[in-house]
Design a protein around this motif. Structure first.
Motif, PDB file in Angstrom:
ATOM      1  N   ARG A   1     -68.953 -13.870 -40.029  1.00 17.23           N
ATOM      2  CA  ARG A   1     -68.517 -14.002 -41.508  1.00 17.23           C
ATOM      3  C   ARG A   1     -67.908 -15.613 -41.668  1.00 17.23           C
ATOM      4  NH1 ARG A   1     -69.584  -9.418 -44.278  1.00 17.23           N
ATOM      5  NH2 ARG A   1     -69.542  -7.545 -42.973  1.00 17.23           N
TER       6      ARG A   1
ATOM      7  N   SER B   1     -70.077  -6.247 -47.259  1.00 18.94           N
ATOM      8  CA  SER B   1     -69.098  -4.855 -46.953  1.00 18.94           C
ATOM      9  C   SER B   1     -67.829  -5.265 -46.741  1.00 18.94           C
ATOM     10  CB  SER B   1     -69.969  -4.149 -45.838  1.00 18.94           C
ATOM     11  OG  SER B   1     -69.722  -4.969 -44.544  1.00 18.94           O
TER      12      SER B   1
ATOM     13  N   ASP C   1     -72.619 -15.661 -44.399  1.00 17.47           N
ATOM     14  CA  ASP C   1     -72.701 -14.523 -43.170  1.00 17.47           C
ATOM     15  C   ASP C   1     -74.128 -14.056 -42.617  1.00 17.47           C
ATOM     16  OD1 ASP C   1     -73.745 -12.467 -44.697  1.00 17.47           O
ATOM     17  OD2 ASP C   1     -71.707 -11.811 -45.480  1.00 17.47           O
TER      18      ASP C   1
ATOM     19  N   LYS D   1     -76.279 -11.297 -39.753  1.00 14.22           N
ATOM     20  CA  LYS D   1     -76.044 -10.428 -38.455  1.00 14.22           C
ATOM     21  C   LYS D   1     -77.200 -10.930 -37.386  1.00 14.22           C
ATOM     22  CE  LYS D   1     -79.216  -7.143 -38.346  1.00 14.22           C
ATOM     23  NZ  LYS D   1     -80.218  -6.958 -37.535  1.00 14.22           N
TER      24      LYS D   1
ATOM     25  N   THR E   1     -81.324 -11.057 -43.003  1.00 14.62           N
ATOM     26  CA  THR E   1     -80.128 -11.009 -42.180  1.00 14.62           C
ATOM     27  C   THR E   1     -79.047 -12.092 -41.947  1.00 14.62           C
ATOM     28  OG1 THR E   1     -81.481 -12.432 -40.158  1.00 14.62           O
ATOM     29  CG2 THR E   1     -81.748  -9.983 -40.400  1.00 14.62           C
TER      30      THR E   1
ATOM     31  N   ARG F   1     -76.914 -14.366 -45.283  1.00 15.88           N
ATOM     32  CA  ARG F   1     -76.545 -14.658 -46.670  1.00 15.88           C
ATOM     33  C   ARG F   1     -76.274 -16.241 -46.718  1.00 15.88           C
ATOM     34  NH1 ARG F   1     -73.106  -9.908 -46.842  1.00 15.88           N
ATOM     35  NH2 ARG F   1     -74.160  -8.507 -48.150  1.00 15.88           N
TER      36      ARG F   1
END
Ligand code: TMP
Length: 235
Positions: free
Chosen positions: A91, A97, A172, A174, A195, A197
């Motif tokens: 991030r 989240s 961010d 993943k 996956t 942002r």
């Protein structure tokens, strides 16, 4: 032919070469651990094309990936790997989240990027873990966790610079890693607006799966524009 594995957004098939698998990108979209589901025409095609360009860019920068070759509109050939059951999230700005859990306004910039691990388990909703959890649950050794974190930060640096050239802010993302039969740990899975942002660097417009998660509309328009910009930067 039945897939060896079917996930929420991709399927894996065997090929004539036992070391190589075919990865098919589906048009299915899910959010909030598949509580929310939809299909988007061309999503598979767009995410495959974006992942391919991102993997090629990362490979040029010295990041090992499981990419073998481009196959067709929705398929890549990839090395057979054992996916580590640890999802690695990096991030740069607060969102998603993190904002929800910590009560931090979306868009707040971190001084130093945050790296997070979660356990890849749909049943449990990918819970947040740390390296001690990973060790005790035998998901990854402490040495592997250290490597994942280091590699994730390298990937973050390379991708943030590249997306900035595309006029996109990498908020961010993943990633997942896999172990090859030789024991090498390489970047696997996908790098796409599902996956990552991605916000327009000038206007802040969201151009990733948050358009679906938050019902903002124009989901595929966002993905198409990401592909156009990435392809242009790779010309
Ligand atoms: P989060 O803020 O919801 O934890 O998401 C962080 C990043 O990880 C974001 O770029 C979206 C991505 N992500 C996935 O790729 N798969 C997932 O299952 C989740 C929850 C997030």
């Amino acid at each position: 032919m039945d897939p060896l594995y079917e996930g929420k957004a991709k399927k894996l098939y065997s090929t004539d070469d036992s070391e190589v698998l075919r990865m098919e990108y589906k048009d299915d979209a899910t959010a909030f651990n598949a509580e929310k589901k939809a299909q988007f025409e061309n999503k598979g095609k767009l995410n495959k094309a974006i992942t391919l360009l991102m993997y090629q860019m990362l490979e040029e920068k010295g990041v090992a990936t499981h990419l073998v070759a481009d196959l067709d509109e929705v398929n890549l050939l990839v090395k057979r790997v054992d996916i580590l059951q640890v999802e690695v999230i990096v991030r740069n700005l607060a969102a998603g989240s993190f904002s929800k859990r910590m009560g931090v306004e979306e868009g707040a910039e971190f001084e130093i990027p945050i790296v997070e691990f979660s356990y890849k388990s749909d049943e449990l909703g990918d819970p947040l873990i740390n390296d001690d959890y990973a060790r005790e649950l035998k998901l990854a050794t402490p040495e592997e966790c250290a490597l994942l974190k280091k590699q994730a930060l390298v990937i973050n640096g390379v991708m943030s610079d590249f997306f900035m050239e595309c006029g996109l802010k990498l908020v961010d993302f993943k990633i997942e890693f896999g172990k090859t039969t030789d024991g090498e740990i390489v970047l696997a899975d996908e790098v796409s607006p599902d996956t990552c942002r991605l916000w327009d660097a000038t206007t802040g417009r969201k151009m990733d799966k948050d358009r679906f998660r938050q019902d903002l509309g124009g989901v595929m328009e966002g993905y198409e524009e990401v592909l156009e910009r990435v392809a242009k930067a790779r010309e």
